[in-house]
Design a protein around this motif. Sequence first.
Motif, mmCIF file in Angstrom:
data_model
loop_
_atom_site.group_PDB
_atom_site.id
_atom_site.type_symbol
_atom_site.label_atom_id
_atom_site.label_comp_id
_atom_site.label_asym_id
_atom_site.label_seq_id
_atom_site.Cartn_x
_atom_site.Cartn_y
_atom_site.Cartn_z
ATOM 1 N N TRP A 1 0.840 -1.208 0.000
ATOM 2 C CA TRP A 1 0.000 0.000 0.000
ATOM 3 C C TRP A 1 0.871 1.253 0.000
ATOM 4 C CZ3 TRP A 1 -0.954 4.074 3.400
ATOM 5 C CH2 TRP A 1 -2.082 4.841 3.113
ATOM 6 N N LEU A 2 1.901 1.272 0.843
ATOM 7 C CA LEU A 2 2.783 2.443 0.917
ATOM 8 C C LEU A 2 3.536 2.672 -0.386
ATOM 9 C CD1 LEU A 2 4.207 2.121 4.535
ATOM 10 C CD2 LEU A 2 2.780 3.989 3.660
ATOM 11 N N GLU A 3 3.960 1.606 -1.045
ATOM 12 C CA GLU A 3 4.648 1.770 -2.332
ATOM 13 C C GLU A 3 3.745 2.471 -3.334
ATOM 14 O OE1 GLU A 3 6.474 -1.674 -4.092
ATOM 15 O OE2 GLU A 3 7.312 -2.284 -2.159
ATOM 16 N N ARG A 4 2.513 2.018 -3.415
ATOM 17 C CA ARG A 4 1.563 2.594 -4.376
ATOM 18 C C ARG A 4 1.175 4.022 -3.999
ATOM 19 N NH1 ARG A 4 -3.628 2.324 -4.228
ATOM 20 N NH2 ARG A 4 -3.718 0.591 -2.767
ATOM 21 N N ILE A 5 0.792 4.215 -2.753
ATOM 22 C CA ILE A 5 0.358 5.544 -2.309
ATOM 23 C C ILE A 5 1.543 6.507 -2.265
ATOM 24 C CG2 ILE A 5 -0.640 6.825 -0.364
ATOM 25 C CD1 ILE A 5 -2.599 5.173 -2.051
ATOM 26 N N GLY A 6 2.702 6.006 -1.869
ATOM 27 C CA GLY A 6 3.901 6.845 -1.831
ATOM 28 C C GLY A 6 4.240 7.423 -3.187
ATOM 29 N N GLU A 7 4.115 6.606 -4.229
ATOM 30 C CA GLU A 7 4.351 7.106 -5.588
ATOM 31 C C GLU A 7 3.377 8.227 -5.921
ATOM 32 O OE1 GLU A 7 4.533 4.202 -8.720
ATOM 33 O OE2 GLU A 7 5.806 2.885 -7.508
ATOM 34 N N ASN A 8 2.113 8.034 -5.567
ATOM 35 C CA ASN A 8 1.108 9.070 -5.818
ATOM 36 C C ASN A 8 1.387 10.326 -5.003
ATOM 37 O OD1 ASN A 8 -0.419 7.750 -7.761
ATOM 38 N ND2 ASN A 8 -1.597 6.654 -6.232
ATOM 39 N N ARG A 9 1.904 10.148 -3.792
ATOM 40 C CA ARG A 9 2.244 11.306 -2.959
ATOM 41 C C ARG A 9 3.368 12.106 -3.602
ATOM 42 N NH1 ARG A 9 2.243 14.650 0.775
ATOM 43 N NH2 ARG A 9 3.753 14.953 2.415
ATOM 44 N N LEU A 10 4.381 11.420 -4.112
ATOM 45 C CA LEU A 10 5.498 12.102 -4.765
ATOM 46 C C LEU A 10 5.044 12.857 -6.015
ATOM 47 C CD1 LEU A 10 8.292 9.400 -4.402
ATOM 48 C CD2 LEU A 10 8.098 11.561 -3.147
ATOM 49 N N LYS A 11 4.013 12.363 -6.679
ATOM 50 C CA LYS A 11 3.466 13.031 -7.862
ATOM 51 C C LYS A 11 2.543 14.184 -7.492
ATOM 52 C CE LYS A 11 3.524 8.820 -10.606
ATOM 53 N NZ LYS A 11 2.678 7.767 -11.197
ATOM 54 N N GLY A 12 2.245 14.325 -6.188
ATOM 55 C CA GLY A 12 1.355 15.395 -5.748
ATOM 56 C C GLY A 12 -0.107 15.014 -5.746
ATOM 57 N N ASN A 13 -0.404 13.739 -5.968
ATOM 58 C CA ASN A 13 -1.800 13.295 -6.025
ATOM 59 C C ASN A 13 -2.374 12.952 -4.655
ATOM 60 O OD1 ASN A 13 -1.651 13.516 -8.812
ATOM 61 N ND2 ASN A 13 -0.986 11.410 -9.044
ATOM 62 N N VAL A 14 -1.524 12.824 -3.648
ATOM 63 C CA VAL A 14 -1.965 12.540 -2.276
ATOM 64 C C VAL A 14 -1.392 13.638 -1.400
ATOM 65 C CG1 VAL A 14 -1.822 10.921 -0.335
ATOM 66 C CG2 VAL A 14 -2.056 10.051 -2.666
#
Length: 102
Positions: A53-66
């Motif tokens: 979950w963190l791998e997936r959400i972390g990527e989105n966070r780095l893109k500014g989506n989270v």
Amino acid sequence: MLRLRSLLFSPGNVPKMLSRLETVTYADAFVPDLEDSVPKSEKAAARVAVGSWLERIGENRLKGNVRSFLVPRVNSLRSGLLEEDLKAVIAPGVDAVTVGKV
């Protein structure tokens, strides 16, 4: 000074609850929990669920989506589980780690 006013905890052994965090827009931080909310018999499975979950959400966070910070909670040093927990939760996009029962 950064102020985290709302932290949303979710037990790491319930993937459905982890995925619900993704629909929340008001929490300052998401805290997937590997400590008290997870029975000892489910710790290994929780590490896998939280890690992916963190791998997936972390990527989105780095893109500014989270927008919410990612701050997983791990077991204490005395538990003998800390090292494996840290291996599971250290991922791009994770902002901090909180250690239970220091």
